[in-house]
Scaffold this active site. Sequence first.
Site, PDB file in Angstrom:
ATOM      1  N   ARG A  37       0.826  -1.221   0.000  1.00  0.00           N
ATOM      2  CA  ARG A  37       0.000   0.000   0.000  1.00  0.00           C
ATOM      3  C   ARG A  37       0.857   1.266   0.000  1.00  0.00           C
ATOM      4  O   ARG A  37       0.409   2.312  -0.464  1.00  0.00           O
ATOM      5  CB  ARG A  37      -0.937  -0.002   1.210  1.00  0.00           C
ATOM      6  CG  ARG A  37      -2.180  -0.836   0.958  1.00  0.00           C
ATOM      7  CD  ARG A  37      -3.127  -0.764   2.122  1.00  0.00           C
ATOM      8  NE  ARG A  37      -4.437  -1.266   1.751  1.00  0.00           N
ATOM      9  CZ  ARG A  37      -5.337  -1.722   2.614  1.00  0.00           C
ATOM     10  NH1 ARG A  37      -5.060  -1.753   3.901  1.00  0.00           N
ATOM     11  NH2 ARG A  37      -6.507  -2.140   2.194  1.00  0.00           N
ATOM     12  N   LYS A 202     -13.504  -9.268   8.284  1.00  0.00           N
ATOM     13  CA  LYS A 202     -14.455  -8.144   8.410  1.00  0.00           C
ATOM     14  C   LYS A 202     -15.832  -8.621   7.956  1.00  0.00           C
ATOM     15  O   LYS A 202     -16.369  -8.189   6.926  1.00  0.00           O
ATOM     16  CB  LYS A 202     -13.968  -6.949   7.593  1.00  0.00           C
ATOM     17  CG  LYS A 202     -12.699  -6.317   8.160  1.00  0.00           C
ATOM     18  CD  LYS A 202     -12.226  -5.145   7.332  1.00  0.00           C
ATOM     19  CE  LYS A 202     -10.917  -4.586   7.879  1.00  0.00           C
ATOM     20  NZ  LYS A 202     -10.299  -3.606   6.977  1.00  0.00           N
ATOM     21  N   GLY A 360      -6.364  -5.267   1.696  1.00  0.00           N
ATOM     22  CA  GLY A 360      -5.045  -5.091   2.295  1.00  0.00           C
ATOM     23  C   GLY A 360      -4.419  -6.424   2.661  1.00  0.00           C
ATOM     24  O   GLY A 360      -3.269  -6.706   2.294  1.00  0.00           O
ATOM     25  N   GLY A 384     -12.860  -3.950   1.002  1.00  0.00           N
ATOM     26  CA  GLY A 384     -14.206  -3.407   1.169  1.00  0.00           C
ATOM     27  C   GLY A 384     -14.520  -2.398   0.079  1.00  0.00           C
ATOM     28  O   GLY A 384     -15.621  -2.382  -0.486  1.00  0.00           O
TER      29      GLY A 384
END
Length: 403
Positions: A37, A202, A360, A384
């Site tokens: 990232r 998540k 990620g 997401g």
Amino acid sequence: MKTIDELLSEGVAGKRVFVRADLNVPLDGTTITDDGRIRAVVPTVKALADAGARVIVASHLGRPKGAPDPAFSLAPAAARLGEILGADVAFAEDTVGEAAESTVSGLADGQVAVIENLRFNAGETSKDDAERAAFADRLAGLADVYVGDGFGAVHRGHASVYDLPKRLPHYAGYLIATEVGVLKKLTDDVQRPYVVALGGAKVSDKLAVIDQLLGKADRLLIGGGMAYTFLKAQGHEVGISLLQEDQVPVVKEYMERAEKNGVELVLPVDVLVSTEFPDLKTKAAAHPTTVAADAIPADQEGLDIGPETRKLYASKLADAATVFWNGPMGVFEHPDYAEGTKAVAQALVDAPGFTVVGGGDSAAAVRTLGFDENAFGHISTGGGASLEYLEGKTLPGLAALED
Ligand SMILES: Nc1ncnc2c1ncn2[C@@H]1O[C@H](COP(=O)(O)OP(=O)(O)O)[C@@H](O)[C@H]1O
Ligand SMILES: O=C(OP(=O)(O)O)[C@H](O)COP(=O)(O)O
């Protein structure tokens, strides 16, 4: 949406440019285990610095609770950014306080600073518009121009993502432009069979996207922490596995709709279980057992898909013309629970069609497990964010750049 190229052609020398990045990298203490990232935002930061801007890079890291927490400091990410740029990168030990102000006012043209984790401030993620606005006002005081390039966070209506661009001239950075360009292909002209694999931790965020995916994908493979809410909805016990109990009725409805719509919803047939979560620091042997997915003992936790499921999922990916995968199949950070994620990654590499890995941790997983990045069609920095884009939702961070 105005892009950074327009900003560069207008001229940025001497201007304070706020770059909202997503530097939410996996850390082992203060060691970055995957810097993907950070590398992803370098083209934007470098182009601005080379053009003489005073670049302020801001990001969240993890989910601290609106107050400083050293475990979530961006200092390691700032240091790594400096290494990649081959330049000194200043680091401000707060986000909008005296340290940030003096760091920014000390920047010369072409220099770069990173300010501390945005989420050390309650205003960043607040649901209260006035509280978010007050924080966005303070961020706006640091800069003259805003560049949005934190693709992984564009689905969050947070102060730095949504409120701040309304206060400054705003542009999209190179990463956002690239990500949106690739994901558009998956919405405009998707080649079939289109297979979506979902896992990760998540669960509540990502369960919501299945609603839309049931009208789009031909096949949905469910793994990771996501699987147990489905197994529970099938009537099985899941021991102490990750479970979103309140979502069980919703998931039952998804299962019925999948059947009606002719979408193949594929669940694990076996899983690796243990009485305890593995030690990710020492990586001490975890000695998991393999059990059928409908026979998880009450005192055990499912931590990876099992060998039969690995084969099943590989077979379901073998003819895919398009694949989108978000969320590791297990706790891949520990070698005893990495095989499921490896098998799905390998199946994407072997699939004949266009493959996208998003998220990620998913992106970090394929790289840390030794896969060649170029073996995938695209590795997205957002899990997401890309899922919500594929759903067709308006993403706050993209909408704010368009206004
Ligand atoms: N069965 C499981 N139980 C608990 N955690 C899991 C399980 N499977 C995967 N995980 C965890 O999910 C995390 C990644 O989830 P998530 O953040 O949703 O993915 P991404 O960042 O790719 O979007 C990893 O840290 C992994 O250890
Ligand atoms: O890691 C991220 O998302 P992802 O796990 O969906 O890829 C982003 O940095 C957003 O973080 P958040 O989910 O804490 O808002």
